[in-house]
Write an enzyme that holds these catalytic residues in place. Structure first.
Site, PDB file in Angstrom:
ATOM      1  N   LYS A  53      48.456 -21.354  67.601  1.00  0.00           N
ATOM      2  CA  LYS A  53      47.658 -22.297  66.963  1.00  0.00           C
ATOM      3  C   LYS A  53      47.117 -22.299  65.608  1.00  0.00           C
ATOM      4  CE  LYS A  53      47.781 -24.444  71.625  1.00  0.00           C
ATOM      5  NZ  LYS A  53      46.905 -24.822  72.745  1.00  0.00           N
ATOM      6  N   GLN A  97      40.892 -23.937  75.283  1.00  0.00           N
ATOM      7  CA  GLN A  97      42.051 -23.372  75.839  1.00  0.00           C
ATOM      8  C   GLN A  97      42.035 -23.204  77.423  1.00  0.00           C
ATOM      9  OE1 GLN A  97      44.953 -22.854  74.363  1.00  0.00           O
ATOM     10  NE2 GLN A  97      45.746 -22.536  76.302  1.00  0.00           N
ATOM     11  N   ASP A 120      43.302 -32.564  72.189  1.00  0.00           N
ATOM     12  CA  ASP A 120      43.913 -32.475  73.104  1.00  0.00           C
ATOM     13  C   ASP A 120      44.403 -33.643  73.707  1.00  0.00           C
ATOM     14  OD1 ASP A 120      45.015 -29.883  73.441  1.00  0.00           O
ATOM     15  OD2 ASP A 120      43.247 -29.141  74.286  1.00  0.00           O
TER      16      ASP A 120
END
Length: 306
Positions: A53, A97, A120
């Site tokens: 990412k 994460q 997200d």
């Protein structure tokens, strides 16, 4: 029938090119979207995901910070970091994460992220806006799947869609996005009775149930669109032969790595029945990172009024 491939990698490439072009235009005005990626502990898969990412941010011109924390980090310490990131104007997106270590209350941490920076799309406010079909940041994987279906001009209106899986990361938001596009949606899960029969009713079948190669020909209507969200490993020669026959590329990957990747769909059977299928790898996976970049850009534009 041999299914056509839905090439998620090529769609992801187009999404990233569009993001890069817009980021370049913003840079000329002194603006740059920023993403903070927070990694707690030393989970190998998480390290790879976060590094990918951050690398993609660099490629597209976004600012990024990778914040590594020890696996002893407490909920309070992580909350303090999130609060700091919430206050920083140059950070438009915050990515925590998952999974987090057992001592961390993941729900509390995720809910502490400013919804305006929730790239997200997991925050209750983001999911509420999705439910009501109001503007907001959408979970990356389901949003990427919609972009892919649009790219291939697969009509959703009036179609029967079945989603295998009900997680808040994929299954539930996927069902809502399909519903908002006027599909008739059924959500299935581990307690659904006569699961193959229900799945066979689908014009569009989304497999996100986390079971290696579970979806075989008995689950698939002739000519259906099958989207495989799963990511699993084939680690035995018996399963390699069962799922891939004498596929030379898969056998070569197995010999090199000791495994080959597979999703929730049995490719050997489903490719003979479906009209369209996403491959694993190269299907849904690349779309998730591409949509994370798009969400970060969108978050910046909403927050900074550009």
């Amino acid at each position: 029938m041999t299914a056509k491939i839905l090439d998620g990698a090529s769609v992801a490439k187009s999404i990233k090119e569009a993001v890069a072009a817009e980021v370049a235009e913003l840079a000329a005005r002194g603006l740059r979207p920023g993403l903070a990626a927070v990694l707690v502990g030393n989970d190998t898969a998480s390290q790879i995901y976060v590094s990918s990412k951050v690398k993609t941010c660099e490629q597209l011109g976004l600012y990024s910070e990778k914040i590594d924390l020890p696996d002893t980090t407490t909920t309070a310490e992580l909350l303090a970091l999130v609060n700091d990131l919430n206050r920083r104007d140059e950070i438009d997106g915050i990515l925590i994460q998952l999974p987090l270590p057992g001592q961390v209350d993941a729900t509390v941490v995720l809910d502490a992220v400013d919804p305006a920076k929730d790239v997200d799309g997991f925050h209750p406010v983001s999911l509420g806006r999705l439910m009501l079909n109001e503007p907001g940041l959408r979970p990356c994987t389901p949003a990427g799947i919609i972009e892919m279906l649009d790219h291939y001009r697969i009509d959703l209106q009036g179609k029967r869609a079945v989603v295998l899986g009900r997680s808040r990361i994929v299954g539930l938001p996927m069902a809502l996005l399909l519903l908002h596009r006027h599909a008739t949606v059924t959500i299935c899960h581990s307690r659904t009775e006569n699961l193959p029969a229900v799945a066979r009713e689908a014009d569009i079948l989304i497999a996100a149930i986390g079971q290696t190669g579970m979806v075989d020909a008995s689950y698939v209507k002739l000519g259906a669109v099958v989207v495989d969200v799963g990511m699993n490993k084939v680690t035995t020669r018996e399963d390699l032969a069962r799922f891939y026959g004498d596929d030379a590329k898969r056998h070569a990957a197995f010999e090199k790595n000791g495994y080959t990747l597979i999703g929730d769909v049995n490719p050997r059977e489903v490719f003979e029945v479906a009209g369209y299928v996403t491959p694993v790898p190269g299907g849904v996976g690349p779309l998730t990172i591409a949509m994370l970049m798009k969400n970060t850009l969108s978050a910046m534009k909403r927050r900074r009024g550009n």
